[in-house]
Design a protein around this motif. Structure first.
Motif, PDB file in Angstrom:
ATOM      1  N   THR A  50       1.718   8.998  -0.305  1.00 18.56           N
ATOM      2  CA  THR A  50       1.944   9.127   1.139  1.00 18.56           C
ATOM      3  C   THR A  50       3.355   9.587   1.489  1.00 18.56           C
ATOM      4  OG1 THR A  50       2.661   6.827   1.456  1.00 18.56           O
ATOM      5  CG2 THR A  50       0.288   7.269   1.503  1.00 18.56           C
ATOM      6  N   GLY A  51       4.288   9.474   0.528  1.00 17.32           N
ATOM      7  CA  GLY A  51       5.660   9.894   0.795  1.00 17.32           C
ATOM      8  C   GLY A  51       6.499   8.859   1.505  1.00 17.32           C
ATOM      9  N   SER A  52       5.962   7.645   1.712  1.00 19.02           N
ATOM     10  CA  SER A  52       6.741   6.585   2.355  1.00 19.02           C
ATOM     11  C   SER A  52       6.223   5.222   1.889  1.00 19.02           C
ATOM     12  CB  SER A  52       6.634   6.679   3.883  1.00 19.02           C
ATOM     13  OG  SER A  52       5.381   6.187   4.326  1.00 19.02           O
ATOM     14  N   ASN A  53       6.962   4.168   2.278  1.00 22.49           N
ATOM     15  CA  ASN A  53       6.552   2.797   1.953  1.00 22.49           C
ATOM     16  C   ASN A  53       5.765   2.157   3.093  1.00 22.49           C
ATOM     17  OD1 ASN A  53       7.700   2.547  -0.666  1.00 22.49           O
ATOM     18  ND2 ASN A  53       9.737   2.344   0.257  1.00 22.49           N
ATOM     19  N   GLU A  54       5.415   2.954   4.081  1.00 20.58           N
ATOM     20  CA  GLU A  54       4.732   2.408   5.258  1.00 20.58           C
ATOM     21  C   GLU A  54       3.375   1.795   4.884  1.00 20.58           C
ATOM     22  OE1 GLU A  54       3.010   3.869   9.611  1.00 20.58           O
ATOM     23  OE2 GLU A  54       4.299   5.188   8.422  1.00 20.58           O
ATOM     24  N   THR A  55       2.617   2.484   4.030  1.00 24.32           N
ATOM     25  CA  THR A  55       1.271   2.009   3.709  1.00 24.32           C
ATOM     26  C   THR A  55       1.300   0.713   2.926  1.00 24.32           C
ATOM     27  OG1 THR A  55       0.395   4.266   3.686  1.00 24.32           O
ATOM     28  CG2 THR A  55      -0.913   2.578   2.600  1.00 24.32           C
ATOM     29  N   VAL A  56       2.159   0.628   1.893  1.00 25.68           N
ATOM     30  CA  VAL A  56       2.208  -0.613   1.124  1.00 25.68           C
ATOM     31  C   VAL A  56       2.697  -1.763   1.989  1.00 25.68           C
ATOM     32  CG1 VAL A  56       4.565  -0.401   0.192  1.00 25.68           C
ATOM     33  CG2 VAL A  56       2.812  -1.585  -1.135  1.00 25.68           C
ATOM     34  N   GLY A  57       3.589  -1.462   2.933  1.00 31.87           N
ATOM     35  CA  GLY A  57       4.016  -2.496   3.877  1.00 31.87           C
ATOM     36  C   GLY A  57       2.862  -2.962   4.741  1.00 31.87           C
ATOM     37  N   MET A  58       2.002  -2.019   5.129  1.00 27.58           N
ATOM     38  CA  MET A  58       0.826  -2.357   5.907  1.00 27.58           C
ATOM     39  C   MET A  58      -0.137  -3.218   5.096  1.00 27.58           C
ATOM     40  SD  MET A  58      -0.652  -1.921   8.905  1.00 27.58           S
ATOM     41  CE  MET A  58       0.024  -0.410   9.610  1.00 27.58           C
ATOM     42  N   VAL A  59      -0.318  -2.867   3.811  1.00 24.38           N
ATOM     43  CA  VAL A  59      -1.208  -3.633   2.944  1.00 24.38           C
ATOM     44  C   VAL A  59      -0.741  -5.079   2.837  1.00 24.38           C
ATOM     45  CG1 VAL A  59      -2.024  -3.923   0.567  1.00 24.38           C
ATOM     46  CG2 VAL A  59      -2.019  -1.658   1.601  1.00 24.38           C
ATOM     47  N   VAL A  60       0.545  -5.264   2.547  1.00 25.74           N
ATOM     48  CA  VAL A  60       1.089  -6.613   2.401  1.00 25.74           C
ATOM     49  C   VAL A  60       0.970  -7.377   3.724  1.00 25.74           C
ATOM     50  CG1 VAL A  60       3.176  -7.958   1.957  1.00 25.74           C
ATOM     51  CG2 VAL A  60       2.637  -5.982   0.525  1.00 25.74           C
ATOM     52  N   GLY A  61       1.254  -6.693   4.832  1.00 26.06           N
ATOM     53  CA  GLY A  61       1.125  -7.339   6.137  1.00 26.06           C
ATOM     54  C   GLY A  61      -0.295  -7.780   6.428  1.00 26.06           C
ATOM     55  N   LEU A  62      -1.255  -6.933   6.089  1.00 27.16           N
ATOM     56  CA  LEU A  62      -2.660  -7.273   6.316  1.00 27.16           C
ATOM     57  C   LEU A  62      -3.112  -8.431   5.433  1.00 27.16           C
ATOM     58  CD1 LEU A  62      -4.148  -3.673   6.633  1.00 27.16           C
ATOM     59  CD2 LEU A  62      -4.087  -5.408   8.442  1.00 27.16           C
ATOM     60  N   ILE A  63      -2.589  -8.481   4.198  1.00 25.03           N
ATOM     61  CA  ILE A  63      -2.919  -9.608   3.319  1.00 25.03           C
ATOM     62  C   ILE A  63      -2.336 -10.895   3.888  1.00 25.03           C
ATOM     63  CG2 ILE A  63      -2.533 -10.598   1.034  1.00 25.03           C
ATOM     64  CD1 ILE A  63      -2.716  -7.783  -0.109  1.00 25.03           C
ATOM     65  N   ASP A  64      -1.127 -10.815   4.451  1.00 20.17           N
ATOM     66  CA  ASP A  64      -0.535 -11.979   5.105  1.00 20.17           C
ATOM     67  C   ASP A  64      -1.429 -12.495   6.229  1.00 20.17           C
ATOM     68  OD1 ASP A  64       1.711 -12.121   3.537  1.00 20.17           O
ATOM     69  OD2 ASP A  64       2.976 -10.962   4.891  1.00 20.17           O
ATOM     70  N   MET A  65      -2.115 -11.572   6.891  1.00 20.73           N
ATOM     71  CA  MET A  65      -2.927 -11.937   8.057  1.00 20.73           C
ATOM     72  C   MET A  65      -4.342 -12.375   7.684  1.00 20.73           C
ATOM     73  SD  MET A  65      -1.773  -8.774  10.535  1.00 20.73           S
ATOM     74  CE  MET A  65      -3.075  -9.120  11.717  1.00 20.73           C
ATOM     75  N   LEU A  66      -4.714 -12.244   6.393  1.00 23.46           N
ATOM     76  CA  LEU A  66      -6.078 -12.572   5.989  1.00 23.46           C
ATOM     77  C   LEU A  66      -6.511 -13.991   6.371  1.00 23.46           C
ATOM     78  CD1 LEU A  66      -6.667 -10.886   2.503  1.00 23.46           C
ATOM     79  CD2 LEU A  66      -7.902 -10.464   4.630  1.00 23.46           C
ATOM     80  N   PRO A  67      -5.703 -15.018   6.068  1.00 20.95           N
ATOM     81  CA  PRO A  67      -6.150 -16.373   6.442  1.00 20.95           C
ATOM     82  C   PRO A  67      -6.416 -16.517   7.934  1.00 20.95           C
ATOM     83  CG  PRO A  67      -4.336 -16.488   4.885  1.00 20.95           C
ATOM     84  CD  PRO A  67      -4.455 -15.047   5.303  1.00 20.95           C
ATOM     85  N   SER A  68      -5.537 -15.934   8.754  1.00 19.32           N
ATOM     86  CA  SER A  68      -5.729 -16.035  10.209  1.00 19.32           C
ATOM     87  C   SER A  68      -6.989 -15.316  10.650  1.00 19.32           C
ATOM     88  CB  SER A  68      -4.520 -15.448  10.945  1.00 19.32           C
ATOM     89  OG  SER A  68      -3.351 -16.167  10.645  1.00 19.32           O
TER      90      SER A  68
END
Length: 241
Positions: A50-68
């Motif tokens: 993708t040329g940036s770290n935006e997607t992996v940041g999104m992945v980690v953020g979404l995993i953080d939100m999984l329990p909620s």
């Protein structure tokens, strides 16, 4: 299949193998992923794609939100509390599985945004593996819930369940570095020996602890992945699929 794909198989496959662990324990950091080096590998892949770290940041953020997200479908604290009170008595476990199995199946929808972002970082062959896994997770839940969770409460299976991650780490450790770095479409006989050895290792471990029925769950993912690879033409794997 790259090493990243192998860990993703563990991540998604274990959701169906052990839905009682859907909510991370308080001792585990939010957004943690299986494998010490997985996050850095995934970050590298996402950056290259993708040329940036935006997607992996999104992945980690979404995993953080999984329990909620999942808590909107199922009370994870109650599920965990009631799970540890289960016995093999049908009168005790039947209401539990009738209540929570449909809810957990609905909660799996929370994985879809994570997978959507992951696809942006993966090669076509890896995406195919992920699609197979995602499509089969509901069937994995059905197997775990079959006969009101018999696979989870059988005395012989409990020992296997407690050691499941140890078995996964040991048996996936049989994958050579070369195989781990190849995409699945480039597999030939030598590389196909690795998934065969991994499955054989898991089958042996689970049979020894009395939990051979867990192989039905593992094969739900293993067999379609083999069918999607050149390994489907290898005689020893043909017998399995």
């Amino acid at each position: 299949m790259s090493k990243t794909s192998i860990y993703l198989i563990c991540l998604l496959g274990l959701v169906s193998c052990k839905f009682s662990s859907i909510s991370a324990s308080s001792s585990e950091p939010a957004g943690s992923l299986p494998g010490v080096d997985l996050l850095s590998e995934l970050q590298s892949k996402c950056l290259n794609k993708t040329g940036s770290n935006e997607t992996v940041g999104m992945v980690v953020g979404l995993i953080d939100m999984l329990p909620s997200c999942m808590n909107l479908q199922v009370d994870l604290d109650a599920l965990r509390r009631e799970f540890f009170s289960l016995t093999a008595d049908l009168a005790v476990r039947k209401p539990f599985f009738e209540k929570y199995c449909p809810q957990v199946t609905s909660a799996l929808g929370c994985l879809h945004p994570v997978v959507h972002e992951l696809r942006k970082c993966l090669d076509p062959e890896e995406t195919e593996v992920i699609n197979i896994l995602v499509n089969n997770i509901p069937e994995g839940i059905k197997l775990v819930c079959k006969n009101d969770g018999e696979i989870l409460v059988a005395e012989s299976s409990i020992k296997c369940e407690e050691n499941l991650m140890e078995y996964v780490n040991e048996c996936f450790g049989l994958t050579s570095k070369i195989t781990g770095e190849l995409i699945i479409s480039d597999y030939y006989k030598k590389e196909c020996d690795d998934p065969s050895a991994t499955r054989s290792c898991l089958a042996t471990k689970l049979n020894e602890c009395g939990g051979s029925s867990w192989m039905d769950v593992i094969d739900l993912f293993f067999k379609p992945i083999v069918k999607a690879s050149p390994c489907k033409n290898i005689r020893i794997l043909k017998k399995l699929i």
